[in-house]
Every structure is written in structure tokens, then in C-alpha cells.
Motif scaffolding. Structure first.
Motif, PDB file in Angstrom:
ATOM      1  N   ASN A  50      41.412  47.252  37.103  1.00 18.61           N
ATOM      2  CA  ASN A  50      41.087  46.817  38.461  1.00 18.61           C
ATOM      3  C   ASN A  50      41.233  47.932  39.489  1.00 18.61           C
ATOM      4  O   ASN A  50      41.224  47.668  40.682  1.00 18.61           O
ATOM      5  N   ARG A  93      48.229  39.323  43.834  1.00 19.46           N
ATOM      6  CA  ARG A  93      47.035  38.716  44.408  1.00 19.46           C
ATOM      7  C   ARG A  93      46.381  39.628  45.450  1.00 19.46           C
ATOM      8  O   ARG A  93      45.156  39.631  45.592  1.00 19.46           O
ATOM      9  N   THR A 118      45.193  42.757  43.224  1.00 21.61           N
ATOM     10  CA  THR A 118      44.592  42.351  41.933  1.00 21.61           C
ATOM     11  C   THR A 118      45.267  43.041  40.748  1.00 21.61           C
ATOM     12  O   THR A 118      44.719  43.070  39.655  1.00 21.61           O
ATOM     13  N   MET A 171      45.300  41.440  37.093  1.00 18.50           N
ATOM     14  CA  MET A 171      44.430  40.264  37.066  1.00 18.50           C
ATOM     15  C   MET A 171      43.140  40.523  36.303  1.00 18.50           C
ATOM     16  O   MET A 171      42.209  39.731  36.359  1.00 18.50           O
ATOM     17  N   GLY A 172      43.057  41.623  35.597  1.00 13.61           N
ATOM     18  CA  GLY A 172      41.872  41.901  34.803  1.00 13.61           C
ATOM     19  C   GLY A 172      41.927  41.208  33.457  1.00 13.61           C
ATOM     20  O   GLY A 172      42.863  40.457  33.165  1.00 13.61           O
ATOM     21  N   ALA A 173      40.920  41.485  32.648  1.00 15.99           N
ATOM     22  CA  ALA A 173      40.841  40.842  31.337  1.00 15.99           C
ATOM     23  C   ALA A 173      42.009  41.258  30.446  1.00 15.99           C
ATOM     24  O   ALA A 173      42.385  40.553  29.525  1.00 15.99           O
ATOM     25  N   GLN A 186      44.949  41.513  31.550  1.00 18.74           N
ATOM     26  CA  GLN A 186      46.105  40.803  32.102  1.00 18.74           C
ATOM     27  C   GLN A 186      47.296  41.731  32.334  1.00 18.74           C
ATOM     28  O   GLN A 186      48.453  41.323  32.242  1.00 18.74           O
TER      29      GLN A 186
END
Lengths: 973, 437, 81
Positions: free
Chosen positions: A514, A537, A540, A543-545, A547
Motif C-alpha cells: 500500500n 485506517r 492503510t 490493509m492490502g492483500a 494483510q
């Protein structure tokens, strides 16, 4: 052969060349390769572009933590975007494409975003794109096009997926040394063991190390353990990921039988397992972290142990002039493996002074080009490929040449599955990592994921867990065979975070996928996003694939550094399934197409179809809407059918109607409790219309109750309410009145139901059944094979005939033939609706909408004074307030069809009600409808408008009594 | 009852920017030159004072919005928001971000459409981009009777000036070609009801935007401050006890989705609420694929795509009371199956992140905003799973209720005593079985 | 996915059951005011469930809403232990 493929070694089959394409370029690797190792072996370093800044990226890892090397694989319906190249076992004719660039991977015009990245720090979009307000959709269109990673799939998935349930005494997750030991101990003790490994080869960390066990390469030992496991009866699943732990020991596994994009060789591509495990032994290992220096994301910068894995397992060198960046003594084991494999390491960089480095590590380093101690990497050189390192020693900066950097930033225990069940975690301040604090009811972490450092200890820890599980289940535990493990630097701890990351470099990446940098974390903290969830949040981060498998802990340490707090006091974000992403098709498995939900059909479905029935969906049921015998339209057919009922006779299938048998000494009492309509006076051989209320006092359903015997009743329920009525009846019996002696049985599918309605119904009945005694209205006749009640929904002389499903076809055909002879017809739901609407009968879903009281619906006469379920709720003040919407009949003032559902609007333009159901009244000769209208019965004679804006239809309707047809009931006599 | 929509666009054009200053492309560019070193915290970290005129319990979107509107429209200068964890950490941060007003019942239509009106200008109001994206919400019909039911809904909406279009099958196919519009589908599509003004918004931004704007108006936002009890004297609340100390309060507003029953139990009240579990998940990010919000009642599934590219999927509740924020795998399997039935091309995407929220489900499916039997104590809760879209109107009307002591016409029907009166607002007609709403 | 021990059928998986309502609400079914006000605790609670895809009986389940732990089940006519 490329210069990156080492001359020998590796668990690859050099006799089996596997050809594939990457971005259309033909390439080859070997059987045993992953796509990542094959690409690296072919000298491909640049494999993708980053999410936000379009920076060139290469392979960082050799496992499921890979944030960079995401490709689209396969074609057509098998195309899968965002697939980690490290997680694809190379197969023949694999087609892979890089992602997120324009026009090409090598020349990406969008890399200009990187140059302008100062304008796009974390959360920039919250501060901009605000004006003009209306322009946001335009901004958004651009943002959306730039975001996303891979191309979306465009076609349906052609493959099948399986589902399997299994039970295990012990489920072992991860088959490195700890998992192998645990599984073997449990299996040899005779427990039911399922052991899963996400890789296609068991071995875990052993696959990347130069470890020798019992005097032989560890490969041999691993193979022996795997076969010993199978021999002991364990189910060993490779290429299978335990992605989530759920309630009461349920673990979701996904087993990949075909690789992403590959045509399955068997029946299914993947299988979803739901394993109910008595105990879960988590041996998921640990994931290495990168180091945070400027441009640490350059292609060619790779995790140290990934570099070792590529050399040891795939015989691939990460570079020809490798820079090895160590943080602790344990990292030198990877260096040892690299050197043994023949990888050319030109410099080993270590921030510690020589005296602090363990002698065995120094010995290993001496085999490399040079050992630069007290040296820190402050940046990477190069662009599309790393060209060297910027280093600092005692405040003096310099550079080192190299075409790859292998970085060791310490290990993060893979505790996800422990944490899925909210297992407690403890912060280990000395090592900077979180470890499982204690075992949960079901999960016990062993080996590296529990913070155990050495291979030998991992084995012992695993064995102990397996043996404990055996003992807990009353088995005698086998003795630990104590394999002799010879691993360099085995006793050294590799977990510690080397240098708590500090600084605010916008080129030092934490979350590679990210594009979250140290600067972003500092900015978030500066702006008050200091809770770890706010950080995640806002930036990010994680928060990518992937994790955040490589980034979360670094980010947390960086946040802690800005706050002068410890990671332990801040805490982690919540771990949730899935551990790694799971294909939606696998989650859906066989619930596709017709299997999504069952389709319910009448027992005479085939006869209905043969008779020309056009079906309509009604919940899960298919019901005949009309019979298109001569290619008639819906309206023509319904007109014909309804007229037949009014003038001669009609035959219909009502098998979907709910039929509930209530029998026993307290059957009457239960019905009395459940229904608002009194049945105490109902005689044997009679049926009665009855209303059931919900607990809130509104009408829930209506139906008929047949008294078949002194203690035997049959209650019918609306198709859509059958399950609910059964639920209410059984609830009242089991919970409210458990002392009642009464059976309640859903006989819906035990009886087919056919209806004969019309002035000639009795003739048809006689013609079909022969000797039937004349039946008075509401009369019920029962024979072992047949139940007949003279009850009417249509407003005509009518019978409901219930017979065994297997006898229904003959009865239907006979009734049809007799009806035809009497100038009658079959009729479907549309005609049925028309008939009941002009008769003023209410229906569930239309007038009975959960908001109407019995009084609203004109059913007050059917409500008894005696107590019944819902009675007290129906006495609440709002039930008798003025202005309630109440049932009315509507007739089209000028003949037009009345739009169903349309609001009723008075001449002042205010809504005064709503059309609830609408049809054509063949009895009254014109469009009719039922509606609910404010104080409706007080407005009979008024003319209002049924105003349907969405259908552009405004129809003037005259308000009247709900029953427009035969209000005296003469035709029922 | 006819309320003007907040058609503020023209008026606002000539007025000074209402939200806190400092967020614009120009400031961003200036900051870029200095390494973004000059950004200030979005909200302060004040110490809890001993007394406030208004204490809002719950720092989610609704609570922060309430505080903001109290300060902005009612001149309240002494407002505290108490949050037990981090702001926006409850259901504000775990939902499927859908904003719509396509309700069936007039009371709901008016409330939610007022909310939608506020959403339309919220980015400007707060000077914080909440990314409200009116990309259209499409409800699908799978039978003629579904079509009639959607027409009924749409007709009633249009009567109140709310946009609604009934789409034929052909229209649906053109609007969302990615849907399976074939007759072979398990539940073939017949048409749909489209609300074009509806769409999605960025959930976290709503909490942060309201927090920043409320903070700028002097509201004290206190994080890591859990309420432990209420001091009640003579049937009236006088103070809130918290983990950071006791705070005297003129009026207390409790806005704690998922914990309404627990917090109100501290005041001795039992609510017509049952807390249920709702799961949702997102796929890995892909380039634009789904351009609006698609929802099917027949298969109980709704999906959309975030600006980042993830497909967001949601379905039914887990159907039993739970505050665990941890759901069952079978519901995920079902939602995946349903989503593929709607959009077959989703099959090869992967679930990357799943979560669950605690939904306070009421006995009629409608929220509760208003007074309680205890003087000075007000409740805003029971949002079932429709709370996110209500955030602005919820805050707006609750602020009005707290400030004036009487409900705004929009929230008057959502009173707590409606259950005792029988004046329930049962959109689904499901009766007093909370999980069926 | 919980395992619920049905008093008639033994331990069965959650998907065989449907949740009905809180036991307190079940006992107050004919009193609208009491029926609609729920304790709704974050923790241990007693509920009635129906073994709909099994024996069909309604049972009382003692369950924790925060952890999903199931303490025990019984038939409704059996008094609480």
C-alpha cells in the motif's frame, strides 16, 4: 540457463523443464519451481508496480507474506488477479502478467505519481478533492481508475469446487519442524490427526536452511516424517491453508488441487474443508521483516531467508553480487545456506561491532567477500533494480556495489490463528514481538510462532504438544525420537527487532503493497491518528492483500517511537480470518447455479408443465401462474381461467399450502392459544377460517382449521408463512405450554392439495370420485387416502382435496378431464388472485403485511374474546387510534387497470392509503383492487387516485367495501 | 409534515466555508514543500473536565455528529464526547458504507432522505472529504411480485420527492452489465428499483470529519474513557461515572451502537433491543468492476466496490445474539455463493478481510432517538443494520432533542415509548423478532 | 460455528438450529411490554432455540454472547440447574 540459476542443488527437477509466459514473453523454469523462483531464475527482477506510487517492485519474499510480486494468471474464466508469484507452483503453459502500470511494466507513465508523491501523503484524499462539491464523482472516477491492482475477472469461473467436513482430535497447522513433531507424536499415539501445510512441500523453514538432521540433509528427514505421518494414519494435506479458526474448534481450510489459473486435472479446483478439531496445534512459524531504509523497496531487495530459500530450495541466486544485511547472529544461518549453495555474497553488513557478533557467525561471514561491521544501511541505490547500498559507519557515509540486497529484520511470529479466537497475546519487550500468552481452549502455539528460536527446540516443543494432546485423551504418548539436528547458529534468537525504526523518510517503506512509508506513519501520529486502528485506517497500513504480514509490527514500532510508548501498551489491530485470501468460488463451493437454494416443486409439477403451466417464483417454490394452452397472454389466460371458475368450474393446484397436523388430548387447547379465532365450538367434520396474530398483535397469517377427529386437527397456512406458523405452534407447545399433550407435525409435503371451484364443482367431484355424499359449506370428509373440505377462497362453491402425493397425478388428470367436460378449465395463481381480490379475501404479503391488525383488515368478527397469543399486544392504544389504514375495496372509476402497490392520493395531493393487490374482476366486470386507506370504511364512495410515479400511471379509483363480489355469499350456499 | 431539504449548495456558495479551515489542495501543496511537518492534530486531546452541559456517551459517527450539531446549530459550548476506545471504532468503522433513502414507510423515508440531503453537502460542511459517492443503489427484483413491491416503494418515495426509477430487465442489464441477467440464473432478474442519488461514503472519514469539526467548535473528545455508571438523583441523571473520573452533565445522550443495552442497564433500563452479529468482507483490490451498489432481496446479498478497488460484500445476520464481533464461516460461504449468483465474474476474486459488527436490533427494525424514563438521559440507538447512512440526520435530530428537550419532527416517531403504545414502525413487517428485520 | 448439545440428539452443529428468543422473552410472550424489553446481556444468557433440522424440539440454551461458549442445554420444562 540464466546466470541466476545455480549449477546444482535445489529441490527442482532439472529434467523437467516447465514453459510459461510472463507479459507475453516465453520463459522456462523447472518442475518444483514457484513462479517467483522461475522468474528470478530467469533473471526477472522487476515484476510489478506498487499501488499508489507505481514504484518498480520485485520479489521480496518466498511465501504467503509477499506484498510485491502480484500477478494476474490464467485466461478467460480462470483469470485470477493479484496472485502472489511466490504462491504459484509453476505449471506448464502458465500465463502470467504484471499489474498496475501503463503502458508497460518497464515504462510506466504513472510512475510520475512517485515523483509527485510529496503531494500524496497518507490521507491526502480527505483534505482535497472537496471543491467544487459536484466534481467529486469526476475526481472519484480518476482515483478509482488509478487504484485497484489487477484487472477484474470478466467471465464466470468455469471450475467446480468441493466442500468437505472432517473431525480431528488434533489439527496441526504448519509442517515445519515443530508441526511435523506435533503431528507425529499425536498420530503415533493413535489420535485422529489432520496436518496441513500451505506449501506444496512440507518442511517449513528447513527448506530454506542448510540444516542436517541425523547426519543427512534435512530434506530426507522431512520426507521421512511425512511418510511416517501417513503411515500412522494422519491425513496430511499439502497446498492447504488453515485460513480461519471459528467457534468451538471449527477451522476453515482451503486445499488447492489446481494452481491459480490452471485447468484442474481432477473434478475440482479447490476444496473447502471445515474441520472440527478437538485441539489445534499451531505451528505456523514466523515471518521475516524487511529493514526500513530509503528505497528499501527496490527490486532486488529481498528478505534474507527468502534469498536463502531461493538458493537452497530452487537453486536460484538472488543476484550475482549479493549484499547481505544481518541484524543478529541467527541471520548468519541464512548466509551460511547462501554460501553453501554457491551464491556470491560480496559483503556482509552488520550494525554491531565485531566483538558483539558470535564467533561462528564471524566464521561464516569470513567466507563472504567482506564483513562490514558497525555499518548500517541507509539507502538502496538503483531504480528498476538495486545497484548497491548506501551505508553509514561511525557517521561516515559510503556506498557498496551489489545487484541484490538480502535483508534480515528479525522475525514476527505467525500468531494469526491463535488470535482469531481472541487468544491473549503478550508483548515480549526484549524481542519486540507479540507471543501467545497462553493456550486458548483449543489452540496451542508451538515452535517459532510461540517464540521458540532453534530448530531443535521447535521439534521438542512440537513433540511435547502432540504428546500432551495424546495424554489428555487418555493415550500413552510415544517417546521423542530426538533427532540429531545440526544447524548453524541454531541456539541464537532471531526474533529481536534490530533497530526500533524511527525517522520520517518518505522513501522508506513499511507496507510495500500500500506504499505506506515511515513518513506516513509519522504524519498520522502528528495529526492525532495515534490509536493503532486509526493509524491503520488513516495510512492503510496492513490493509492490502498481504494483510501487513511483513509490515504491521514495524508500523507499530514506528508509531510507538512517535508516541514514546511501547508497542505492548498500544497493542495490535485485531486479527481476523482469513490468514491468506480465499477464493470466493472456494467459499461458495457447490452452492452455485441451481444448488444455491433448493427449488421446491409441487408433486404434480410435471402434470402442470404438461398442461401448459407458466411458472412463477414464489419464495423457493415454483407455482403455476397461468396455463398457456393456446399461446394466450397472461391476461387472456387469466381471464379465461377466472371466468371458468365463475361460470362453470376450475381446477387448481394448491399443494404449496402449508398443512400442519395437530393431534392429541390438548390439540384444541393449543389451537386456542395459538389462534385468535375460537375453535372450541368447531365440530368434528367441520372446517373454519382462522386468524393467527403475531406477538405484537398484528395479523400474522390466516388459514383454515379442519377438525378431523375429537383430538385431531389440520391447520392450513399460507405458503410463505408455513415455516413461521409451525415455528409459532411448536414454540407455544414446547416453551409456553410444555404440559400440553399434543403433537404438531408439518404435513405440507405429505399431502398434495387440489382445488375444485365453481358452480359445477360438485359435478366434477362426483364425476371424478363417484360416490361423494353431499357436503354442506365448511364440511370435512376424511378417508384414509383423501381429505375433502368444502371451503372457498374464490367465492364460489369449492372443495379442497388432499391426497397422497403419489396419487395426486391421477386425481389431477381425472379432475381436469371432468372439468373439461363441464366446460371448466385449469386455473393458476393469477386467476386465483383476481378471484380472491373481488371477493375481498386478504392475503399474506399484500394486505397481511405485518403492520395490519385484525380490525384494520375487517376481521374483527373472527377474533375471540378469550385469551390468545398476541391478544394483549393488540390492546395497545395505537391499535384503536384514529387514522389507521384499513381495508377497502377499490374499483377503477374509468376502467383502467389499477397499479398494484401505488399510493392512494386524495384530491389535496396527500397520501391517504395504498393499493395492496390488484386484478381484473370477472364477476363484477372491471378492474378491482384491495387497498389500505386511512379510516377507509368511513370513505366508501370517495374517489381517489392510485398514483404510480414509477410506472407513470395515475388511475382514478372509487372506494368501496372490500367484498365486491357476492357480498351476501349466496354462491357459497 | 414537509421539511425542506438542505439545499444549501447555492447559499453555501456565497457563505464562508463552515468547517474548520486548513484542508485544501493549496495547503497540501504548501505542506508538501516542508515535508508535511506543519499539520496539526485533527482533534485535540483534552483532559476531561468536571462538568459539561452535554455529555455524549459514544464517539462513533452518530455521537460525534450529535456533538457537532449541538455546537453548530444550538450554540452549545460545553460538550464532551466520551469514547471507551478510539473514535469511530464501533459500527462506524465496520459497515458496508451504503447510503440510501429508498425506504417503504413514510417516517423512514423522510428521516433517511433528510439524512441523504445532509450527506450530499457533508464534505463541504465539515471541510473533510467524506467521499460521498452518489453512484446509485439498485435493488433487484426476481419476480413480477418483487417488481410490484419495488414499484410500491418507488411510488411512495416519488410522492415525497425522493428519486426512484423502476428499471426493466433491459435497463438493469444496461445499468449494471456485470449482473447475471440470464434466465438460467437461480433467481432470474426481472428488473429493479434504482435510486441514483444514493451510494456510498468513506466510513472512517465520517467519524474523523465530524470529530475535527466538532473539536474546532470546542467539543472535548475524550478517547479511552469508558462509562462505568450514572449518578441518578430524584429520577434525574446528574453525572456520568467514567474510567477517567466523574463528570457532571446537564443532559446525557447515549449513542453506543452494539452496547446500548449494557450502558442503559447502568441506569436501570431495559431496552427493546437485541444485539446481533452482522458480517461483511472485502475482496482484494481490482480495477473498477462494480460501479454502483447492487442489492438483491431474493439472495440476501449486497455488494459495491470501494474507491480503493475492493469489492465489499454483505449479507444476513448470523441470527443469534452476540457482541463478539466474530461470526461463523457458514454465513461467509453463503454470502460468497450469493454474490457469485448475482455477479458470476466475482468467483475468482478472493476474500481478503472479513469483519463483524454488533447490531442493536429493535423490535420493529426502526431506531430509537429520544427521551428515556429518566430525566436528562436520552438514547440514540437501535439502528439495526441501517445506522451508517443515518449518521448525519441521527446527529442532527439527536442534537435538537438534547438541546431543546423535545424531539425534532423527524425523530418524534422514533420514540422509546412507541413499543408500549403499539405505534411500531415495522418496515419489514417482521414483528417483534429483532433478527428478522 | 457453534456446537450445541441437543438434549434429544446430542451435540450438533449450529446450522441445524434456529435461534428463537431470549428465555425471559419467551416466558413473557403474552405481555407485550415485558416481552419486548430484553436484558440483552454481553455475557451469559439463556435462550430458546429450535432444533429445526433435527428433532424439531425447542430447547433452552445457556450461552455466552461475548464468547459463544455454550454452557448447557435442557428442555424448556426442565428447571434451570
Amino acid at each position: 540457463m540464466s546466470a541466476y540459476r545455480l549449477a546444482d542443488g535445489g529441490a527442482i527437477d532439472r529434467d523437467r523443464v516447465v514453459r510459461f509466459t510472463f507479459n507475453g514473453r516465453a520463459m522456462s523454469g523447472f518442475s518444483g519451481d514457484t513462479l517467483a523462483s522461475a522468474l528470478l531464475g530467469a533473471g526477472v527482477m522487476l515484476v510489478g508496480r506498487s499501488f499508489k506510487r507505481h514504484r518498480p517492485r520485485g520479489v521480496l519474499s518466498a511465501g504467503p507474506e509477499e506484498p510485491n510480486a502480484l500477478v494476474g494468471v490464467g485466461e478467460g474464466g480462470r483469470f485470477e488477479p493479484n496472485t502472489q508469484a511466490t504462491q504459484i507452483r509453476l505449471y506448464p503453459d502458465l500465463i502470467a502478467r504484471s499489474q498496475n502500470h501503463w503502458p508497460s511494466l518497464g515504462f510506466d507513465a504513472l510512475a510520475a505519481l512517485d515523483a509527485a508523491s510529496a503531494l500524496f501523503p497518507a490521507g491526502f484524499y480527505y483534505k482535497t478533492f472537496k471543491s467544487p462539491l459536484r466534481a467529486w464523482p469526476l475526481y472519484e472516477r480518476v482515483i478509482r481508475a488509478l487504484a485497484g491492482l489487477g484487472e477484474p475477472p470478466k467471465l464466470p469461473d468455469p471450475d467446480s469446487y468441493g466442500e468437505r467436513f472432517a473431525h480431528a482430535d488434533v489439527l496441526v497447522v504448519g509442517l515445519g519442524p515443530a508441526g511435523l513433531a506435533a503431528a507425529r507424536a499425536a498420530a503415533e499415539a493413535g489420535l485422529r490427526v489432520i496436518a496441513v501445510e500451505q506449501d506444496f512441500r512440507p518442511g517449513g523453514a528447513l527448506l530454506a536452511a542448510a540444516t542436517r538432521i541425523n547426519g543427512a540433509p534435512s530434506d530426507l528427514f522431512v520426507d521421512q516424517q511425512a511418510s511416517a505421518l501417513r503411515e500412522a494414519g494422519a491425513r496430511v494435506l499439502t497446498r492447504t491453508t488453515a485460513f480461519g479458526v471459528y467457534d468451538h474448534g471449527l477451522v476453515g481450510l482451503v486445499e488447492r488441487l489446481a494452481e491459480p489459473g490452471q485447468t484442474p486435472s481432477g473434478a475440482i479446483a479447490q476444496r473447502l474443508w471445515k474441520v472440527r478439531a478437538g485441539r489445534i496445534i499451531l505451528a505456523a512459524g514466523a515471518i521475516e521483516r524487511p529493514l526500513t531504509f530509503a528505497d528499501n523497496d527496490r527490486p532486488g531487495v529481498m528478505l534474507a531467508h527468502a534469498g536463502a530459500a531461493y538458493a537452497q530450495r530452487y537453486a536460484v541466486a538472488a543476484g550475482r553480487r549479493v549484499l547481505f544485511v544481518a541484524s543478529s547472529d541467527a541471520d548468519y544461518a541464512a548466509l551460511d545456506a547462501l554460501l553453501r549453495c554457491g551464491v556470491s555474497v560480496c559483503a556482509v553488513i552488520d550494525p554491531r561491532e565485531m566483538a558483539a557478533i558470535a564467533p561462528p557467525a564471524r566464521v561464516i561471514a569470513a567466507r563472504a567477500g567482506e564483513h562490514r561491521t558497525e555499518t548500517t544501511v541507509i539507502g538502496a541505490l538503483g531504480g528498476a533494480r538495486v545497484e548497491g547500498a548506501r551505508v553509514r559507519r561511525r557517521g561516515v557515509d559510503g556506498t557498496l556495489d551489489g545487484d541484490a540486497m538480502l535483508v534480515a529484520g528479525g522475525w514476527t511470529p505467525t500468531i494469526h490463528l491463535h488470535a482469531h479466537m481472541r487468544g491473549a497475546l503478550a508483548y515480549d519487550a526484549a524481542r519486540g514481538v507479540f507471543l501467545p500468552q497462553s493456550e486458548t481452549d483449543t489452540v496451542r502455539a508451538v515452535g517459532a510462532c510461540a517464540g521458540v528460536a532453534s530448530t531443535a527446540q521447535c521439534w521438542r516443543d512440537g513433540w511435547r504438544a502432540g504428546a500432551d494432546a495424546a495424554r489428555a485423551l487418555g493415550r500413552s504418548a510415544p517417546d521423542d525420537p530426538s533427532p540429531e539436528i545440526d544447524a548453524p547458529l541454531d541456539e541464537h534468537d532471531g526474533f529481536a527487532l534490530p533497530i526500533p525504526p524511527r525517522g520520517a523518510d518518505k522513501q522508506a517503506f513499511v507496507d510495500f503493497q500500500n506504499d505506506v512509508t515511515m513518513a506516513d506513519i509519522a504524519l498520522a501520529a502528528r495529526e492525532g491518528y495515534r490509536a493503532v486502528e486509526h493509524l491503520k485506517r488513516y495510512t492503510t497500513l496492513g490493509m492490502g492483500a498481504d494483510q501487513g504480514k511483513t509490515s504491521n509490527l514495524i508500523g507499530l514500532h514506528a508509531l510507538a517511537a512517535t508516541r514514546e510508548a511501547t508497542p505492548g501498551s498500544i497493542g495490535l489491530t485485531t486479527y481476523r480470518p482469513p490468514f491468506t485470501p480465499v477464493t470466493l468460488s472456494a467459499l461458495a463451493h457447490d452452492q452455485t447455479g441451481a444448488n444455491l437454494e433448493p427449488t421446491r416443486r409441487s408433486p404434480i409439477f410435471d402434470d402442470l408443465v404438461a398442461a401448459g403451466a407458466v411458472m412463477q417464483t414464489s419464495g423457493l417454490w415454483l407455482r403455476p401462474r397461468y396455463f398457456a394452452t393456446h399461446g394466450e397472454t397472461l391476461h387472456e389466460a387469466a381471464l379465461h381461467e377466472a371466468r371458468a371458475v365463475r361460470t362453470a368450474v376450475g381446477v387448481a393446484d394448491a399443494s404449496t399450502l402449508g398443512k400442519i397436523e395437530i393431534a392429541g388430548p390438548d390439540a384444541g387447547a393449543l389451537i386456542d392459544l395459538a389462534y385468535a379465532t375460537g375453535v372450541r365450538t368447531l365440530q368434528v367434520g367441520k372446517a373454519r377460517y382462522a386468524v393467527m396474530l403475531n406477538d405484537d398483535g398484528f395479523v400474522y397469517d390466516d388459514g383454515t382449521i379442519w377438525r378431523l377427529g375429537a383430538e385431531r386437527y389440520l391447520a392450513t397456512a399460507s405458503t410463505a408463512r408455513t415455516a413461521g406458523v409451525l415455528q409459532r405452534l411448536t414454540f407455544l407447545r414446547d416453551v409456553v405450554a410444555p404440559h400440553y399433550d399434543v403433537d404438531v407435525f408439518d404435513a405440507t409435503e405429505a399431502w398434495a392439495a387440489l382445488v375444485v371451484a365453481g358452480p359445477r364443482a360438485a359435478d366434477v367431484l362426483r364425476a371424478t370420485l363417484g360416490d361423494v355424499p353431499p357436503m354442506a359449506p365448511q364440511a370435512v370428509v376424511e378417508t384414509p387416502a383423501l381429505r375433502i373440505a368444502r371451503i372457498s377462497y374464490s367465492g364460489e362453491h369449492a372443495y379442497e382435496l388432499y391426497c397422497r402425493p403419489d396419487a395426486a397425478s391421477a386425481l389431477w388428470r381425472n379432475l381436469h378431464a371432468a372439468a373439461r367436460a363441464a366446460q371448466g378449465a385449469l386455473y393458476g395463481l393469477e386467476a386465483l388472485e383476481w378471484l380472491r381480490i373481488e371477493k375481498g379475501h386478504v392475503a399474506v404479503g399484500a394486505e397481511i403485511d405485518g403492520r395490519t391488525s385484525a380490525t384494520d383488515l375487517g376481521l374483527k368478527a373472527f377474533i375471540k374474546k378469550a385469551p390468545h397469543a398476541g391478544a394483549r399486544a393488540a390492546q395497545r392504544p395505537a391499535f384503536t387510534a384514529e387514522g389507521r389504514w384499513r381495508l377497502v375495496g377499490l374499483r377503477s372509476a374509468y376502467g383502467a387497470d389499477i397499479p398494484e402497490g401505488a399510493p392512494l392520493v386524495d384530491d389535496a395531493g396527500e397520501q391517504c392509503g395504498r393499493v395492496t393487490s390488484s386484478g381484473f374482476g370477472v364477476g363484477v366486470g372491471g378492474a378491482v383492487a384491495l387497498g389500505l386507506m386511512r379510516d377507509g370504511p368511513a370513505h366508501h364512495g370517495a374517489i381517489v387516485t392510485a398514483a404510480s410515479a414509477t410506472r407513470r400511471r395515475h388511475v382514478r379509483v372509487r372506494v368501496g367495501p372490500s367484498c365486491a363480489y357476492d357480498p351476501e355469499g349466496a354462491r357459497l350456499a | 409534515m414537509r421539511l425542506a431539504q438542505p439545499k444549501q449548495i447555492m447559499i453555501m456558495f456565497f457563505m464562508p466555508r463552515p468547517g474548520p479551515r486548513g484542508y485544501s489542495f493549496a495547503t497540501l501543496a504548501r505542506q508538501a514543500a516542508t515535508g508535511h511537518a506543519g499539520w496539526r492534530p485533527a482533534w485535540r486531546t483534552p483532559a476531561l473536565r468536571e462538568a459539561y452541559d452535554f455529555v455524549i456517551v459514544g464517539g462513533g459517527g452518530h455521537g460525534l455528529a450529535t456533538a457537532y450539531y449541538l455546537a453548530r446549530h444550538h450554540g452549545a459550548r460545553s460538550v464532551a464526547v466520551l469514547e471507551k476506545g478510539w473514535i469511530g471504532g464501533g459500527n462506524t468503522g465496520r459497515n458496508t458504507t451504503i447510503v440510501r433513502s429508498n425506504y417503504k414507510l413514510e417516517i423512514n423515508q423522510r428521516f433517511y432522505d433528510y439524512s441523504l440531503g445532509l450527506w450530499e453537502t457533508l464534505t463541504r460542511e465539515l471541510n473533510f472529504n467524506v467521499m460521498f459517492s452518489p453512484r446509485g443503489v439498485l435493488f433487484l427484483a426476481h419476480s413480477d411480485s418483487d417488481m410490484n413491491a419495488l414499484a410500491e416503494r418507488g411510488d411512495a418515495m416519488r410522492l415525497r420527492g425522493i428519486d426512484a426509477e423502476l428499471l426493466s430487465l433491459g435497463d438493469v442489464r444496461r445499468f449494471a452489465p456485470i449482473l447475471d441477467c440470464s434466465p438460467q440464473a437461480r433467481f432470474p432478474i426481472h428488473g429493479g428499483l434504482l435510486q441514483r442519488r444514493a451510494g456510498t461514503a468513506r466510513h472512517d472519514a465520517v467519524a474523523w470529519g465530524y470529530a475535527r469539526a466538532a473539536d474546532a467548535l470546542g467539543v472535548d473528545i475524550i478517547q479511552n474513557c469508558a462509562v462505568t455508571g450514572f449518578d441518578i438523583a430524584g429520577g434525574r441523571t446528574i453525572a456520568v461515572r467514567t474510567t477517567q473520573g466523574r463528570v457532571a452533565a446537564g443532559r446525557i445522550g447515549v449513542v453506543v451502537a452494539g452496547a446500548s443495552s449494557t450502558v442503559m442497564a447502568m441506569a436501570g433500563l431495559r431496552l427493546p433491543i437485541e444485539t446481533h452479529l452482522l458480517q461483511a468482507f472485502v475482496s482484494e483490490p481490482v480495477k473498477p468492476m462494480v460501479h454502483s451498489v447492487l442489492l438483491s432481496g431474493a439472495v440476501h446479498c449486497y455488494l459495491s466496490q470501494t474507491d480503493k478497488g475492493e469489492i465489499v460484500l454483505g449479507g444476513d445476520l448470523d441470527f443469534y445474539p452476540s457482541v463478539s464481533q466474530r461470526g461463523g464461516l457458514h454465513r461467509i460461504e453463503q454470502v460468497a455463493a450469493q454474490a457469485i449468483a448475482m455477479v458470476p465474474a466475482l468467483g475468482r476474486l478472493r476474500m481478503q478481510r472479513a469483519w463483524a459488527g454488533a447490531m442493536d436490533m429493535t423490535m420493529d427494525g426502526a431506531p430509537i432517538i429520544g427521551a428515556t424514563p429518566i430525566e436528562g438521559l436520552y438514547l440514540n440507538g437501535g439502528w439495526c443494520y441501517g445506522g451508517f447512512k443515518a449518521t448525519p440526520a441521527s446527529g442532527y435530530t439527536f442534537a435538537h432533542t438534547l438541546a431543546t428537550g423535545a424531539p425534532h419532527p423527524l425523530n418524534a416517531p422514533y420514540s422509546l415509548d412507541r413499543f408500549a403504545r403499539g405505534a411500531t414502525i415495522d418496515e419489514a413487517g417482521a414483528g417483534p423478532t429483532p433478527h428478522l428485520h | 460455528m457453534m456446537v450445541i448439545p441437543c438434549p434429544h440428539c446430542g451435540p450438533r452443529t449450529e446450522i441445524e438450529f434456529v435461534f428463537g428468543r431470549a428465555l425471559e422473552a419467551a416466558h413473557a410472550h403474552d405481555d407485550p411490554a415485558a416481552m419486548m424489553r430484553r436484558a440483552n446481556p454481553a455475557g451469559w444468557t439463556a435462550e430458546v432455540w429450535r432444533h429445526i433440522h433435527g428433532c424439531g424440539a425447542w430447547i433452552v440454551v445457556e450461552r455466552n454472547t461475548a464468547t459463544h461458549a455454550v454452557k448447557g442445554t435442557r428442555l424448556p420444562e426442565v428447571p434451570a440447574p
